[in-house]
Design a protein around this motif. Structure first.
Motif, PDB file in Angstrom:
ATOM      1  N   ASP A  49       5.021   9.047  -5.927  1.00 36.18           N
ATOM      2  CA  ASP A  49       6.378   9.496  -6.246  1.00 36.18           C
ATOM      3  C   ASP A  49       7.389   9.094  -5.175  1.00 36.18           C
ATOM      4  O   ASP A  49       8.583   9.008  -5.451  1.00 36.18           O
ATOM      5  N   ASP A  50       6.914   8.865  -3.952  1.00 35.96           N
ATOM      6  CA  ASP A  50       7.787   8.518  -2.831  1.00 35.96           C
ATOM      7  C   ASP A  50       7.587   7.053  -2.456  1.00 35.96           C
ATOM      8  O   ASP A  50       6.511   6.498  -2.607  1.00 35.96           O
ATOM      9  N   SER A  51       8.631   6.442  -1.936  1.00 29.52           N
ATOM     10  CA  SER A  51       8.591   5.026  -1.598  1.00 29.52           C
ATOM     11  C   SER A  51       8.650   4.828  -0.082  1.00 29.52           C
ATOM     12  O   SER A  51       9.577   5.293   0.579  1.00 29.52           O
ATOM     13  N   ALA A  52       7.673   4.120   0.437  1.00 26.51           N
ATOM     14  CA  ALA A  52       7.662   3.808   1.870  1.00 26.51           C
ATOM     15  C   ALA A  52       8.806   2.863   2.212  1.00 26.51           C
ATOM     16  O   ALA A  52       9.362   2.926   3.309  1.00 26.51           O
ATOM     17  N   GLU A  53       9.170   2.024   1.276  1.00 30.01           N
ATOM     18  CA  GLU A  53      10.271   1.086   1.511  1.00 30.01           C
ATOM     19  C   GLU A  53      11.598   1.822   1.676  1.00 30.01           C
ATOM     20  O   GLU A  53      12.410   1.462   2.531  1.00 30.01           O
ATOM     21  N   ASP A  54      11.821   2.875   0.895  1.00 29.56           N
ATOM     22  CA  ASP A  54      13.048   3.665   1.024  1.00 29.56           C
ATOM     23  C   ASP A  54      13.128   4.335   2.396  1.00 29.56           C
ATOM     24  O   ASP A  54      14.192   4.376   3.019  1.00 29.56           O
ATOM     25  N   ILE A  55      12.013   4.857   2.862  1.00 28.82           N
ATOM     26  CA  ILE A  55      11.991   5.500   4.183  1.00 28.82           C
ATOM     27  C   ILE A  55      12.202   4.477   5.281  1.00 28.82           C
ATOM     28  O   ILE A  55      12.917   4.726   6.261  1.00 28.82           O
ATOM     29  N   ALA A  56      11.611   3.298   5.126  1.00 22.96           N
ATOM     30  CA  ALA A  56      11.807   2.226   6.110  1.00 22.96           C
ATOM     31  C   ALA A  56      13.270   1.809   6.183  1.00 22.96           C
ATOM     32  O   ALA A  56      13.792   1.542   7.272  1.00 22.96           O
TER      33      ALA A  56
ATOM     34  N   LYS B  53       0.794  -1.229   0.000  1.00 26.21           N
ATOM     35  CA  LYS B  53       0.000   0.000   0.000  1.00 26.21           C
ATOM     36  C   LYS B  53       0.829   1.282   0.000  1.00 26.21           C
ATOM     37  O   LYS B  53       0.258   2.366  -0.005  1.00 26.21           O
ATOM     38  N   ASN B  54       2.162   1.153   0.073  1.00 23.68           N
ATOM     39  CA  ASN B  54       3.041   2.325   0.181  1.00 23.68           C
ATOM     40  C   ASN B  54       2.644   3.164   1.401  1.00 23.68           C
ATOM     41  O   ASN B  54       2.469   4.376   1.324  1.00 23.68           O
ATOM     42  N   GLU B  55       2.512   2.485   2.541  1.00 23.13           N
ATOM     43  CA  GLU B  55       1.986   3.091   3.763  1.00 23.13           C
ATOM     44  C   GLU B  55       2.872   2.708   4.946  1.00 23.13           C
ATOM     45  O   GLU B  55       3.291   1.563   5.063  1.00 23.13           O
ATOM     46  N   LEU B  56       3.128   3.670   5.824  1.00 21.80           N
ATOM     47  CA  LEU B  56       3.902   3.441   7.040  1.00 21.80           C
ATOM     48  C   LEU B  56       3.000   3.614   8.254  1.00 21.80           C
ATOM     49  O   LEU B  56       2.059   4.410   8.231  1.00 21.80           O
TER      50      LEU B  56
ATOM     51  N   TYR C  44      10.889  13.662   6.853  1.00 21.11           N
ATOM     52  CA  TYR C  44      11.334  12.749   5.796  1.00 21.11           C
ATOM     53  C   TYR C  44      11.296  13.355   4.400  1.00 21.11           C
ATOM     54  O   TYR C  44      11.648  12.683   3.440  1.00 21.11           O
ATOM     55  N   ASP C  45      10.875  14.602   4.258  1.00 15.02           N
ATOM     56  CA  ASP C  45      10.876  15.313   2.987  1.00 15.02           C
ATOM     57  C   ASP C  45      10.160  14.528   1.883  1.00 15.02           C
ATOM     58  O   ASP C  45      10.707  14.272   0.816  1.00 15.02           O
ATOM     59  N   VAL C  46       8.928  14.111   2.180  1.00 12.58           N
ATOM     60  CA  VAL C  46       8.079  13.379   1.244  1.00 12.58           C
ATOM     61  C   VAL C  46       6.694  14.016   1.213  1.00 12.58           C
ATOM     62  O   VAL C  46       6.366  14.844   2.061  1.00 12.58           O
ATOM     63  N   LYS C  47       5.873  13.602   0.264  1.00 12.35           N
ATOM     64  CA  LYS C  47       4.501  14.077   0.143  1.00 12.35           C
ATOM     65  C   LYS C  47       3.566  13.009   0.704  1.00 12.35           C
ATOM     66  O   LYS C  47       3.587  11.862   0.275  1.00 12.35           O
TER      67      LYS C  47
END
Length: 85
Positions: free
Chosen positions: A72-79, A23-26, A47-50
Motif C-alpha cells: 500500500d505504501d511506496s518506497a519511491e514516494d518516501i525517497a 523490491k519496495n525497500e529502503l 514516515y507514517d507507513v506500514k
C-alpha cells in the motif's frame, strides 16, 4: 528511544536505489545498538507507513537496515520526500 537517533541516514548505493524500484525497500544506516523492533517503530512513526519486515546487516562498522514496505505504501514516494531523487 528517539526515532531520529535510531535512523541515522539513508544508505544510497546503486543496489539500494534498485531495491527502491524493484523490491519496495529502503536502506538506512541505523544505530548499532538498535534492534529490528526499534527500527520498525522508528520508521513507522517518522514516515507514517506500514513496514512489512526489517533485515539488518553490519558492514564496514555500520549497521544497515533493509526496510521492506507494505504494498500500500511506496518506497519511491518516501525517497522523493527525503530528497534522494
Amino acid at each position: 528511544m528517539d526515532a531520529y537517533k535510531v535512523l541515522i541516514k539513508p544508505h544510497l548505493t546503486e543496489k539500494s536505489m534498485n531495491s527502491i524500484d524493484q523490491k519496495n525497500e529502503l536502506t538506512f544506516v541505523v544505530l548499532r545498538t538498535a534492534n529490528k523492533t526499534q527500527i520498525k517503530s522508528a520508521f513507522e512513526s517518522l514516515y507514517d507507513v506500514k513496514v512489512m519486515r526489517v533485515n539488518t546487516q553490519i558492514l564496514n562498522g555500520q549497521k544497515l537496515a533493509y526496510i521492506k514496505l507494505s504494498e500500500d505504501d511506496s518506497a519511491e514516494d518516501i525517497a522523493v520526500k527525503m530528497g534522494v531523487f
